[in-house]
Scaffold this active site. Structure first.
Site, mmCIF file in Angstrom:
data_model
loop_
_atom_site.group_PDB
_atom_site.id
_atom_site.type_symbol
_atom_site.label_atom_id
_atom_site.label_comp_id
_atom_site.label_asym_id
_atom_site.label_seq_id
_atom_site.Cartn_x
_atom_site.Cartn_y
_atom_site.Cartn_z
ATOM 1 N N ASP A 144 0.847 -1.184 0.000
ATOM 2 C CA ASP A 144 0.000 0.000 0.000
ATOM 3 C C ASP A 144 0.887 1.241 0.000
ATOM 4 O O ASP A 144 1.975 1.230 0.601
ATOM 5 C CB ASP A 144 -0.905 -0.012 1.232
ATOM 6 C CG ASP A 144 -1.980 1.052 1.148
ATOM 7 O OD1 ASP A 144 -2.635 1.144 0.099
ATOM 8 O OD2 ASP A 144 -2.154 1.794 2.129
ATOM 9 N N GLU A 151 1.718 18.976 8.280
ATOM 10 C CA GLU A 151 1.889 19.963 7.215
ATOM 11 C C GLU A 151 2.458 21.269 7.757
ATOM 12 O O GLU A 151 3.381 21.861 7.190
ATOM 13 C CB GLU A 151 0.556 20.240 6.514
ATOM 14 C CG GLU A 151 -0.029 19.062 5.781
ATOM 15 C CD GLU A 151 -1.108 18.376 6.607
ATOM 16 O OE1 GLU A 151 -0.873 18.186 7.821
ATOM 17 O OE2 GLU A 151 -2.146 18.004 6.047
ATOM 18 N N LYS A 163 -2.704 30.838 5.433
ATOM 19 C CA LYS A 163 -2.488 29.854 4.378
ATOM 20 C C LYS A 163 -3.700 28.928 4.386
ATOM 21 O O LYS A 163 -4.373 28.737 5.413
ATOM 22 C CB LYS A 163 -1.201 29.054 4.604
ATOM 23 C CG LYS A 163 -1.265 27.983 5.686
ATOM 24 C CD LYS A 163 -0.012 27.130 5.677
ATOM 25 C CE LYS A 163 -0.121 25.938 6.629
ATOM 26 N NZ LYS A 163 -0.386 26.288 8.021
ATOM 27 N N ASP A 168 -4.174 -4.024 7.229
ATOM 28 C CA ASP A 168 -4.554 -3.910 8.640
ATOM 29 C C ASP A 168 -6.051 -3.764 8.855
ATOM 30 O O ASP A 168 -6.531 -3.912 9.976
ATOM 31 C CB ASP A 168 -3.829 -2.733 9.297
ATOM 32 C CG ASP A 168 -4.094 -1.412 8.579
ATOM 33 O OD1 ASP A 168 -4.999 -1.363 7.718
ATOM 34 O OD2 ASP A 168 -3.400 -0.425 8.874
ATOM 35 N N ASP A 209 -9.232 -5.350 4.184
ATOM 36 C CA ASP A 209 -8.054 -6.035 3.643
ATOM 37 C C ASP A 209 -8.113 -7.541 3.853
ATOM 38 O O ASP A 209 -7.328 -8.286 3.250
ATOM 39 C CB ASP A 209 -6.770 -5.511 4.316
ATOM 40 C CG ASP A 209 -6.458 -4.072 3.943
ATOM 41 O OD1 ASP A 209 -6.774 -3.690 2.800
ATOM 42 O OD2 ASP A 209 -5.913 -3.346 4.781
#
Length: 721
Positions: free
Chosen positions: A350, A391, A437, A557, A561
């Site tokens: 992944d 970020e 921002k 996980d 899946d």
């Protein structure tokens, strides 16, 4: 790396990120340095299990030696046909020895020595297997020390009562407060807490547990709540918990022979039967020629001809392979899973959290609208300094790295504007100045500017590269763009290059669009990618590769899946994942690190190479033993056979005894190699085959000539023959 989750949303929606510890709103749950004695004990036990016991400690050697004697029981030896033949031979020579003592027959010393060394051969083979098992049993003991009868606070009919953890059943609801041990495996249905999972993973850093998430809602019995409170629904009955399964796995109680091991066992059994028939027919021929051969010599000949070396070490190699995986903090449900990892040629990974960090980090700060570099850097730093998301922190770090003025720091009385879903912006207001921002359209909507030179060009470039653009504004004027990208983890390209040398194709799966997927795939260096993958597409991808004749491994996980993990030849589930994923997979990574698939594949290949190398050595050294024992056994009846005595062995008795002694000692000499495994380095299969044939094939022929000759000299010097 912080405990983050997959972040695939754009800046226009709430960012789903668990911030770093110092910015986590739940940080108040964690006491500054509180450590209970129980926590330290569990950490020490788990660290011992994870490191693996040394193979040659006094305790383990004594345990293995006692087990080796106990395994002389023919019912246990019968599981290994090769060693069963050796033990039967030892029993026969023991009977002959006893008869000789009673009758006073000659040759007592020779028969005694052959008998002892035949028993030693069986004991050494049992010892090799016991040594491989001993480390697993030592790890199991450390796990049992953490499995205690824990008081459980059971909620029943709205009332709380204290019961034993052994009385809990699937579906029961329990409570666990700060400092308490979790009584059983379960899922969090209410509450928020940090849990110390050192008993399972060996890592003492607490893990956040909360309801409603695939990766944070499961808890394991025996772990400890460090802070907070949890309401837990029990998901496993006593005797079937994760800790119980770990104990059974690491001590080898559920080990079954793998397909390759079964095939090799059948081959060895076939060779043993062939040599048994051949030796059985030698006595009539010898009698016809007028030179009968004794039963003791025939037994020695048989034991030296059959592949006793690999027969004695085969089980130990398989057990040691599982032990290496376990000490790497991965639980394999069987040796079949480890062996399958060695045959894997396609690795499905992944993107988010495996190849990349899963957090978008600042990669560029670009001035637009005529702004200078300094203006853009100041705006980036000021608008991000109060943003504790990955970020925001990465933007501040990048701005400082690019030369943002040290004075660009908000005053203590500045007003910080946190990011929210409505404004989709964050920033700071200080005196009469402001810096913001946020999402490009949100920033444009908050200013009177509509045509910003350079803005759309940069936004288009960043979007086409698969990144996320954020616009920056200073005092109402747009001054730059921040390029956020999901950063590829360092060293991934090198690891994929290594896998390529191993002949393994790597394929990245991601829900991103094809453009973004192609960009990340190129940067990471994977061989291929599958873009816009939905959860239900994963099992289709696995089946498609298997339909091409490939052996597929994948990591996962989540509940979605589970079907693909069950379908894959090697499915690695994360310990932090759901119970469904762990049940479907054939391996569980206690560290919840998806990239560990790469190490698991290496261990699997090492297991296969070790088995092949020792098999090659075993068959090759039989060739040398032929030259030692056959001329000695039949030189009287057929004098021309003396020309085959190229080692110049002293007497027939010395030659036979030396070969039998070497046959026993080589097993014990190869035990460290069987436990440690043959060193593996990435290379094409053909190159590995040539190297192993040279080392273990040619070496398997040469070593016995030297070894038997040295033993013959010692035997002759001390008069044993």
């Amino acid at each position: 790396m912080p405990d983050d989750v997959e972040d695939k949303q754009d800046r226009g929606r709430p960012t789903h990120v668990v911030p770093a510890r110092d910015a986590d709103p739940t940080r108040a749950l964690i006491p500054p340095t509180t450590r209970t004695p129980e926590t330290e004990e569990m950490k020490e036990l788990a660290a011992t299990r994870r490191a693996g016991a040394s193979a040659w400690t006094g305790t383990l050697v004594r345990r293995a030696a006692l087990d080796a004697v106990a395994k002389l029981d023919p019912r246990r030896v019968a599981r290994n046909p090769v060693m069963l033949v050796v033990e039967v031979g030892a029993i026969v020579t023991t009977i002959i020895l006893a008869q000789g003592i009673v009758t006073g027959a000659s040759g007592f010393g020779f028969v005694l020595q052959i008998t002892l060394w035949l028993w030693f051969t069986v004991l050494f083979a049992n010892f090799a297997e016991s040594m491989a098992e001993a480390r697993g049993k030592a790890q199991a003991d450390s796990l049992r020390a953490t499995r205690k009868d824990t008081p459980a606070r059971l909620l029943r009919d709205g009332h709380e009562e204290t019961v034993s953890s052994h009385d809990l059943r699937r579906g029961d609801i329990t409570l666990a407060d700060e400092g308490e041990l979790i009584a059983g495996d379960g899922e969090v249905v209410d509450g928020l807490a940090y849990v110390n999972e050192a008993a399972i993973t060996g890592e003492s850093a607490p893990v956040l547990k909360e309801p409603g998430t695939d990766i944070r809602s499961t808890v394991t019995g025996g772990t400890q709540v460090v802070s907070g409170r949890l309401k837990i629904r029990i998901t496993a009955d006593p005797g079937h918990t994760f800790l119980d399964r770990m104990i059974a796995l690491v001590e080898g109680a559920v080990r079954l022979k793998t397909p390759n091991e079964l095939a090799l066992s059948i081959l060895l059994s076939g060779l043993t039967i062939v040599f048994l028939l051949a030796v059985a027919t030698l006595e009539p021929f010898a009698m016809y020629a007028g030179g009968p051969v004794s039963i003791v010599v025939l037994m020695a000949l048989l034991v030296c001809l059959i592949p006793t070396t690999i027969g004695g070490l085969l089980s130990a190699i398989g057990i040691a392979g599982m032990d290496r995986v376990t000490r790497f903090n991965v639980l394999a449900t069987s040796g079949r899973a480890v062996e399958a990892a060695g045959d894997v040629d396609t690795l499905l990974l992944d993107k988010t959290g495996t190849i990349t960090y899963g957090n978008r980090l600042a990669a560029e700060i670009i001035p637009v609208n005529g702004a200078s570099d300094t203006e853009a850097l100041i705006a980036a730093k000021m608008s991000s300094i109060g943003d504790e998301t990955p970020e925001g922190r990465s933007t501040v770090a990048l701005a400082d790295e690019l030369g943002a003025p040290a004075s660009a720091v908000p005053d203590p009385d500045a007003q910080f504007i946190a990011f929210n879903a409505e404004t989709r912006m964050s920033g700071v207001i200080q005196d009469s100045h402001s810096w913001y921002k946020g999402a490009v359209d949100a920033v444009l909507a908050s200013t009177v500017q509509r045509d910003v030179p350079g803005l759309q060009e940069q936004v288009r470039r960043i979007s086409e590269a698969g990144g996320t653009p954020l616009a920056m504004m200073s005092d109402g004027r747009i001054v730059g763009v921040i390029y956020l990208k999901d950063t590829v983890k360092p060293g991934m390209r090198e690891r994929f290059d290594e896998l390529r040398r191993m002949g393994i194709r790597t394929v990245m799966m991601t829900g991103d669009n094809r453009l973004t997927a192609a960009t990340i795939a190129k940067e990471a260096g994977v061989d291929g990618y599958e873009a816009e993958v939905k959860p239900e597409d994963k099992i289709r991808i696995v089946r498609d590769f298997q339909g091409q004749g490939r052996m597929v491994a994948m990591a996962g996980d989540g509940t979605n899946d589970a079907p693909a993990l069950a379908q894959a030849d090697v499915g690695l589930a994360m310990n932090s994942g759901t119970a469904a994923a762990k049940e479907a997979a054939n391996m569980v990574d206690l560290d919840s690190n998806p990239t560990k698939l790469i190490e698991v594949v290496k261990i699997g290949k090492q297991l296969l190479i070790t088995r092949g190398a020792i098999t090659t050595f075993s068959i090759a050294n039989d060739v040398a033993k032929y030259f030692a024992i056959i001329p000695a056994a039949f030189s009287v009846t057929y004098p021309p056979l003396n020309t085959l005595n190229i080692m110049g062995l002293a007497t027939p008795q010395s030659a036979i005894l030396s070969a039998v002694i070497f046959n026993a000692l080589i097993i014990i000499a190869l035990v460290p190699l069987a436990l440690r495994g043959v060193a593996y380095r990435p290379a094409p299969a053909g190159e590995l085959l040539r190297r192993n044939l040279l080392i273990y094939g040619v070496g398997g022929v040469i070593v016995p000539f030297i070894g038997i000759k040295i033993i013959d000299l010692i035997v002759r010097a001390v008069g044993l023959a």
